[in-house]
Design a protein around this motif. Structure first.
Motif, PDB file in Angstrom:
ATOM      1  N   PRO A  66       0.829  -1.202   0.000  1.00 52.47           N
ATOM      2  CA  PRO A  66       0.000   0.000   0.000  1.00 52.47           C
ATOM      3  C   PRO A  66       0.866   1.255   0.000  1.00 52.47           C
ATOM      4  CG  PRO A  66      -0.832  -1.578   1.587  1.00 52.47           C
ATOM      5  CD  PRO A  66       0.460  -2.132   1.076  1.00 52.47           C
ATOM      6  N   PHE A  67       0.421   2.303  -0.681  1.00 50.48           N
ATOM      7  CA  PHE A  67       1.175   3.555  -0.716  1.00 50.48           C
ATOM      8  C   PHE A  67       0.211   4.732  -0.743  1.00 50.48           C
ATOM      9  CE2 PHE A  67       0.665   4.620  -5.292  1.00 50.48           C
ATOM     10  CZ  PHE A  67       0.173   3.408  -5.761  1.00 50.48           C
ATOM     11  N   THR A  68       0.779   5.920  -0.514  1.00 47.12           N
ATOM     12  CA  THR A  68      -0.072   7.120  -0.486  1.00 47.12           C
ATOM     13  C   THR A  68       0.256   7.978  -1.687  1.00 47.12           C
ATOM     14  OG1 THR A  68      -0.139   7.020   1.900  1.00 47.12           O
ATOM     15  CG2 THR A  68      -0.715   9.126   0.914  1.00 47.12           C
ATOM     16  N   GLU A  69      -0.770   8.439  -2.371  1.00 51.57           N
ATOM     17  CA  GLU A  69      -0.576   9.285  -3.549  1.00 51.57           C
ATOM     18  C   GLU A  69      -1.596  10.411  -3.453  1.00 51.57           C
ATOM     19  OE1 GLU A  69       1.612   8.940  -6.282  1.00 51.57           O
ATOM     20  OE2 GLU A  69       0.712  10.835  -6.958  1.00 51.57           O
ATOM     21  N   ASP A  70      -1.104  11.635  -3.505  1.00 50.29           N
ATOM     22  CA  ASP A  70      -1.998  12.783  -3.481  1.00 50.29           C
ATOM     23  C   ASP A  70      -2.932  12.745  -2.259  1.00 50.29           C
ATOM     24  OD1 ASP A  70      -2.577  15.106  -4.707  1.00 50.29           O
ATOM     25  OD2 ASP A  70      -3.999  14.288  -6.171  1.00 50.29           O
ATOM     26  N   GLY A  71      -2.360  12.337  -1.125  1.00 54.25           N
ATOM     27  CA  GLY A  71      -3.134  12.321   0.119  1.00 54.25           C
ATOM     28  C   GLY A  71      -4.121  11.165   0.242  1.00 54.25           C
ATOM     29  N   MET A  72      -4.105  10.245  -0.734  1.00 49.89           N
ATOM     30  CA  MET A  72      -5.050   9.135  -0.688  1.00 49.89           C
ATOM     31  C   MET A  72      -4.303   7.830  -0.429  1.00 49.89           C
ATOM     32  SD  MET A  72      -7.886   8.673  -3.628  1.00 49.89           S
ATOM     33  CE  MET A  72      -7.798  10.245  -4.444  1.00 49.89           C
ATOM     34  N   ARG A  73      -4.769   7.025   0.509  1.00 48.81           N
ATOM     35  CA  ARG A  73      -4.110   5.743   0.753  1.00 48.81           C
ATOM     36  C   ARG A  73      -4.586   4.732  -0.292  1.00 48.81           C
ATOM     37  NH1 ARG A  73      -4.775   2.909   5.951  1.00 48.81           N
ATOM     38  NH2 ARG A  73      -5.409   4.958   6.668  1.00 48.81           N
ATOM     39  N   LEU A  74      -3.651   4.172  -1.041  1.00 45.32           N
ATOM     40  CA  LEU A  74      -4.005   3.250  -2.120  1.00 45.32           C
ATOM     41  C   LEU A  74      -3.564   1.837  -1.768  1.00 45.32           C
ATOM     42  CD1 LEU A  74      -2.999   5.462  -5.186  1.00 45.32           C
ATOM     43  CD2 LEU A  74      -5.186   5.343  -3.980  1.00 45.32           C
ATOM     44  N   ILE A  75      -4.473   0.899  -1.938  1.00 47.94           N
ATOM     45  CA  ILE A  75      -4.186  -0.491  -1.572  1.00 47.94           C
ATOM     46  C   ILE A  75      -4.293  -1.353  -2.825  1.00 47.94           C
ATOM     47  CG2 ILE A  75      -4.932  -2.419  -0.123  1.00 47.94           C
ATOM     48  CD1 ILE A  75      -6.022  -0.228   1.817  1.00 47.94           C
ATOM     49  N   PRO A  76      -3.138  -1.713  -3.409  1.00 48.84           N
ATOM     50  CA  PRO A  76      -3.163  -2.449  -4.681  1.00 48.84           C
ATOM     51  C   PRO A  76      -3.568  -3.913  -4.502  1.00 48.84           C
ATOM     52  CG  PRO A  76      -1.032  -1.359  -4.297  1.00 48.84           C
ATOM     53  CD  PRO A  76      -1.771  -1.370  -2.994  1.00 48.84           C
ATOM     54  N   VAL A  77      -4.350  -4.417  -5.441  1.00 48.53           N
ATOM     55  CA  VAL A  77      -4.721  -5.837  -5.489  1.00 48.53           C
ATOM     56  C   VAL A  77      -3.957  -6.441  -6.670  1.00 48.53           C
ATOM     57  CG1 VAL A  77      -6.624  -7.455  -5.854  1.00 48.53           C
ATOM     58  CG2 VAL A  77      -7.023  -5.323  -4.594  1.00 48.53           C
ATOM     59  N   THR A  78      -3.248  -7.522  -6.412  1.00 49.73           N
ATOM     60  CA  THR A  78      -2.469  -8.157  -7.487  1.00 49.73           C
ATOM     61  C   THR A  78      -3.352  -9.091  -8.305  1.00 49.73           C
ATOM     62  OG1 THR A  78      -0.523  -8.090  -6.082  1.00 49.73           O
ATOM     63  CG2 THR A  78      -0.442  -9.610  -7.952  1.00 49.73           C
ATOM     64  N   LEU A  79      -3.245  -8.999  -9.638  1.00 48.66           N
ATOM     65  CA  LEU A  79      -3.912  -9.954 -10.526  1.00 48.66           C
ATOM     66  C   LEU A  79      -2.857 -10.598 -11.418  1.00 48.66           C
ATOM     67  CD1 LEU A  79      -7.026  -7.974 -11.890  1.00 48.66           C
ATOM     68  CD2 LEU A  79      -6.897  -9.456  -9.893  1.00 48.66           C
ATOM     69  N   SER A  80      -2.936 -11.923 -11.563  1.00 46.51           N
ATOM     70  CA  SER A  80      -1.991 -12.588 -12.461  1.00 46.51           C
ATOM     71  C   SER A  80      -2.458 -12.371 -13.901  1.00 46.51           C
ATOM     72  CB  SER A  80      -1.953 -14.085 -12.149  1.00 46.51           C
ATOM     73  OG  SER A  80      -3.196 -14.654 -12.512  1.00 46.51           O
ATOM     74  N   GLU A  81      -1.578 -12.664 -14.849  1.00 47.43           N
ATOM     75  CA  GLU A  81      -1.933 -12.522 -16.273  1.00 47.43           C
ATOM     76  C   GLU A  81      -3.192 -13.349 -16.597  1.00 47.43           C
ATOM     77  OE1 GLU A  81      -0.672 -10.607 -18.811  1.00 47.43           O
ATOM     78  OE2 GLU A  81      -2.186 -11.527 -20.107  1.00 47.43           O
TER      79      GLU A  81
END
Ligand code: GDG
Length: 473
Positions: A66-81
């Protein structure tokens, strides 16, 4: 579970994170915000509360913390090909999308796609459950994630859960084709509020629940018996809109206005410019629009000296077969019409299979005397609202398909049935010939509607409905 301090009281769950991964000048990977209407709608909420956004970063096999961008906490979900192929391109875009748009293209039903859809929906639900604080609110978006509400409720009964459906919900006669029709209804009913674009979508959903499940349905409320306890799900329309501010601001900017004049000039200063802006998608009625325009030229009702059609068809879902075929068909007919009618100085159709920056889009809206929105089926259609928002001088004509959500609101547009090519041709002629006074009367009313009901009003209404449910518990 992360530390309590890291938990968010409000979480958005959408297929895509509101950022794109881009390569910096030195080859390093960075993120660039992808400014969509949804981000604009939710930005005020996200900044007012402690918010987080769960979504896929848009590339397969990307493992990110998870990371913060422009004051928003972003939680990435991984998808395989293979999950991108089966869950996203397959089940979402080749099963649900055509089925929910009234089977304009044949939906493909594959059990392995469904399995991937269930698996990926569970992953999104888990990420959201880990991110949200006790008693918090989760707002799930769209047809890629219809199972998330119930999966989330199962793990976290303490939450208030909203779901908004951006595309149409079909009549039961079509919906009933779906081999997993009951599971999808149960998935959506995990939410407290299920929002749709049009009243008809909500009615179709409630009718499907009544037909297929045993819950009581009264008006817009579904009553669910959960181990003896009663829970109410509200299903109704919340028509989405646009963030009007960037459109009105860009439309007033001298450089954008100058660019609009340049576009007109570049097209040989025809008397009238018609414009179509769509993702290249079979739901948008691009072929019908081109056919109608081509016939008007063939019949001599229009000439290329007087009228040019600019068609932006932005690339979309290029790995799905139906889209590859559609592109071929459109490009063949554009080439035929241009071949028959172009002169050295004028073109019939200026066709652009490209995406453009927003400034350029607004310059096109300003250059266009009429906007042609001829979708065969469309949840809302934001392009119609964007065109209206830019027309500060109250000039210009919106030709709008009855089969868009926008047609429920924008009654002063020239409404058309795009399946009826003669009706479409007459509507185009009306737009080309409409006197200034009538343009202005219609546009004034359209602008009032769009400017008063922007996307912030939409998110406020939806969140107020969620609050009501929470307070009634
Ligand atoms: C779904 C539903 C519903 C397009 N080309 C370019 C570009 N666009 C922008 C438009 C507009 C957006 O993309 C398209 O929105 P639409 O509403 O027209 O259609 P969908 O993409 O199908 O969206 C739809 C919507 O969700 C919201 O709920 O209304 O019914 O199908 O904003 O301007 N923008 C830029 N360059 C392009 O080349 N910058």
């Amino acid at each position: 579970m992360p530390a309590a301090s890291a938990l968010a009281s409000f979480v958005i769950v959408a297929n895509r994170l509101p950022v794109d991964r881009v390569q910096g000048p030195d080859g390093e990977e960075t993120w660039r915000p992808s400014p969509g209407g949804l981000v604009a709608a939710l930005e005020p909420v996200m900044h007012a509360v402690d918010g987080a956004w769960v979504g896929w970063p848009g590339q397969p096999d990307v493992e990110l913390a998870p990371f913060t961008e422009d004051g928003m906490r972003l939680i990435p979900v991984t998808l395989s090909e293979s999950e991108v192929q089966e869950y996203y391109e397959g089940f979402a875009n080749d099963t649900i999308w055509p089925l929910y748009h009234d089977v304009i293209a044949p939906p493909q039903y594959h059990r392995e796609w469904w399995d991937a859809y269930v698996r990926v929906n569970r992953r999104f639900a888990e990420r959201a459950a880990e991110a949200v604080a006790e008693g918090g609110t989760v707002w799930v978006h769209d047809y890629q994630l219809q199972l998330v509400p119930a999966m989330l409720r199962e793990q976290r009964p303490d939450l208030t859960i909203g779901y908004f459906h951006h595309i149409p919900f079909p009549a039961h006669g079509l919906y009933a084709q779906l081999p997993w029709r009951n599971q999808v209804l149960e998935g959506l009913l995990g939410a407290d509020v299920v929002g749709f674009q049009r009243a008809q979508d909500a009615t179709n959903f409630l009718a499907a629940v009544r037909r297929r499940l045993t819950h009581d349905v009264k008006g817009s409320a579904v009553s669910i018996d959960e181990d003896g306890a009663r829970r109410t799900v509200v299903a109704r329309a919340f028509p989405i809109s646009i963030d009007t501010v960037p459109y009105t601001e860009l439309a007033a900017r001298p450089d954008v206005r100058a660019r609009a004049a340049e576009i007109r000039e570049g097209l040989g200063n025809p008397k009238k410019i018609l414009l179509g802006v769509d993702r290249l998608d079979y739901t948008k009625g691009i072929r019908h629009r081109i056919k109608a325009f081509g016939e008007l030229l063939d019949q001599g009702r229009l000439s290329v000296e007087d009228v040019t059609l600019v068609q932006v068809a932005s690339p979309s879902r290029e790995r799905v077969d139906a889209y590859v075929q559609l592109r071929d068909e459109i490009e063949l007919s554009v080439a035929r019409i241009n071949g028959d009618h172009d002169t050295m100085d004028h073109t019939a159709i200026r066709y652009l299979h490209q995406g453009f920056p927003r400034e350029e889009m607004v310059a096109m809206y300003l250059a266009a005397d009429a906007m042609l929105v001829t979708a065969l089926r469309d949840g809302m259609n934001l392009v119609a609202k964007e065109y209206v928002a830019t027309r500060a001088d109250n000039r210009g004509v919106l030709v709008l398909s009855e089969f868009t959500g926008a047609a429920d609101e924008l009654r002063q547009a020239v409404l058309v049935n795009p399946h009826d090519i003669e009706d479409l041709k007459d509507a185009i002629m009306r737009a080309v010939e409409m006197p200034a006074a009538e343009q202005s009367r219609r546009m004034r009313a359209l602008r009032r509607r769009v400017l008063e009901n922007d996307v912030r009003a939409w998110s406020r209404d939806f969140l107020a409905a969620l609050d009501e449910v929470r307070n009634s518990r």
